[in-house]
Design an enzyme around this catalytic site. Sequence first.
Site, PDB file in Angstrom:
ATOM      1  N   ALA A   1      33.514  45.385  50.039  1.00  0.00           N
ATOM      2  CA  ALA A   1      34.454  44.480  50.707  1.00  0.00           C
ATOM      3  C   ALA A   1      34.421  43.017  50.267  1.00  0.00           C
ATOM      4  CB  ALA A   1      34.252  44.556  52.218  1.00  0.00           C
ATOM      5  N   ALA A   2      33.317  42.525  49.696  1.00  0.00           N
ATOM      6  CA  ALA A   2      33.243  41.089  49.404  1.00  0.00           C
ATOM      7  C   ALA A   2      34.183  40.721  48.259  1.00  0.00           C
ATOM      8  CB  ALA A   2      31.814  40.698  49.024  1.00  0.00           C
ATOM      9  N   PRO A   3      34.819  39.543  48.305  1.00  0.00           N
ATOM     10  CA  PRO A   3      34.646  38.479  49.305  1.00  0.00           C
ATOM     11  C   PRO A   3      35.474  38.666  50.575  1.00  0.00           C
ATOM     12  CG  PRO A   3      36.121  37.734  47.576  1.00  0.00           C
ATOM     13  CD  PRO A   3      35.660  39.104  47.169  1.00  0.00           C
ATOM     14  N   GLY A   4      36.295  39.687  50.662  1.00  0.00           N
ATOM     15  CA  GLY A   4      36.926  39.941  51.952  1.00  0.00           C
ATOM     16  C   GLY A   4      38.443  39.873  51.978  1.00  0.00           C
TER      17      GLY A   4
ATOM     18  N   CYS B   1      40.973  46.965  40.005  1.00  0.00           N
ATOM     19  CA  CYS B   1      41.815  45.936  39.379  1.00  0.00           C
ATOM     20  C   CYS B   1      41.747  46.101  37.865  1.00  0.00           C
ATOM     21  CB  CYS B   1      41.422  44.542  39.844  1.00  0.00           C
ATOM     22  SG  CYS B   1      39.725  44.134  39.504  1.00  0.00           S
TER      23      CYS B   1
END
Length: 442
Positions: free
Chosen positions: A104-107, A225
Amino acid sequence: MLPLDFIDSIERQMGDELDLFCRAMQAPATTSVRLNDKLVIPDFIGKKVPWCDNAYYLDNRPKFTLDPLLHAGCYYVQDASSMFIDYILKKYVSKQSVVLDLCAAPGGKSTLISQYLGNDGLLVSNEVVRQRVFILSENIQKWGNGNTVVTHNKPSDFSERCTNFFDCILVDAPCSGEGMFRKDAKAIDEWSEKNVELCISRQRSILMDSWDALRPGGILIYSTCTFNTHENEDNANFIKNTLHADILPLDIPKEWGITETIGYHFYPHKVKGEGFYVCVFRKKDAPFATKKLKSDKLKRTVATECEDTLRSWILQPELWTLRQEDRFSIAYPIKFKELIDYFSTCLTCISTGFGVGEMRGKIPAPQHSLSMSKQIRKEEFVNIEIDKETALKYLRCEALPFENQPIGYLLLTYMSQPLGFVKNIGGHSNNMYPKEWRIRNL
Ligand code: SAM
């Protein structure tokens, strides 16, 4: 300069469109923001991102760090392609769901999911890399929904301790980052065929290790990505054939320029956004599978001191339960109390819900997280509207004078948005902005 091996591999994928693709890869990256629903609309709004609510393209890239509204959690700077998750959630995930964002980071995607679920659902936002989990927690707190538990666990922890449990899991996998080449020169330097191989095997481990945490019939969203078909389509086939899932279709307007293969590609010569790939799956139903939550520890619940005062600071106190951890009182959704108490026994929870107060002597002090929360009852505090220059000083943790203001806790606002608290002690004040969040490069 794009790596030659990369051009070789993308040539097969692009066919006649290679030239257009390469030209788009040399053009500047697009800039886009997603607005928080706590926002008063600032003046830089541009054209709408078609697949996501409250999301806009900007014509240029302002110095976001200098905008206090960013630090107040009023918007998130996010690539438009990544915001496509919103479109998928609307189609396949109910708002009452319990969702795990595994990487999940950075969110960026977690704040989007948190906004989508609102007060109805629950998000577990996880990051395995220790150094990255704190920025994730910061961004979640700034977003201010209180419907999220930030965890720091390995993917396998979820399968072992929350078997057949989550309604939806997002695996936004670490990847070779080809889609980030325009934005981040480091992604070009780090690219190699060997690194692609490494990414594929890591992606498959993450998928296999977390698969048992998804309930039968639950939704898996797999995204990267990168343009790389081995990390995308090959992994989609792996999920379908080895993990036994059905690929789900999406009905996408042609004019959006999204390319359908097995899953969906966002190519920069066709879409206004960076490179992105996503595929949606439904785990096959297994009629005898049961949810298993496994823990051998018992949570010690500590009664919250000064509960009435703390509750008076919350807009809808009936929605939240309070728990005290050391000196700190946190609020989290009453609807998910048992589940969150369970998570806190068996997962490494970095932050839960939102912080309300910290016991200092007999009187609680408001926590910064309360000022970021959509649940703050602003009128319980003296509100002081400050200008941009003062706001930036506050965000650098400088001490500010507040003469002619009452002694005690003051809530500073910028364009009516809460920025944080100070404790006014007459003549000068203690800055209560979290030191680890302060802005350094101005
Ligand atoms: N979803 C994030 C967002 O929208 O802001 C971006 C996530 S980034 C593409 C992938 C994340 O996976 C990184 O934060 C990285 O630290 C994490 N990661 C790296 N190795 C991992 C592993 N073996 N298991 C799980 N997560 C991993």
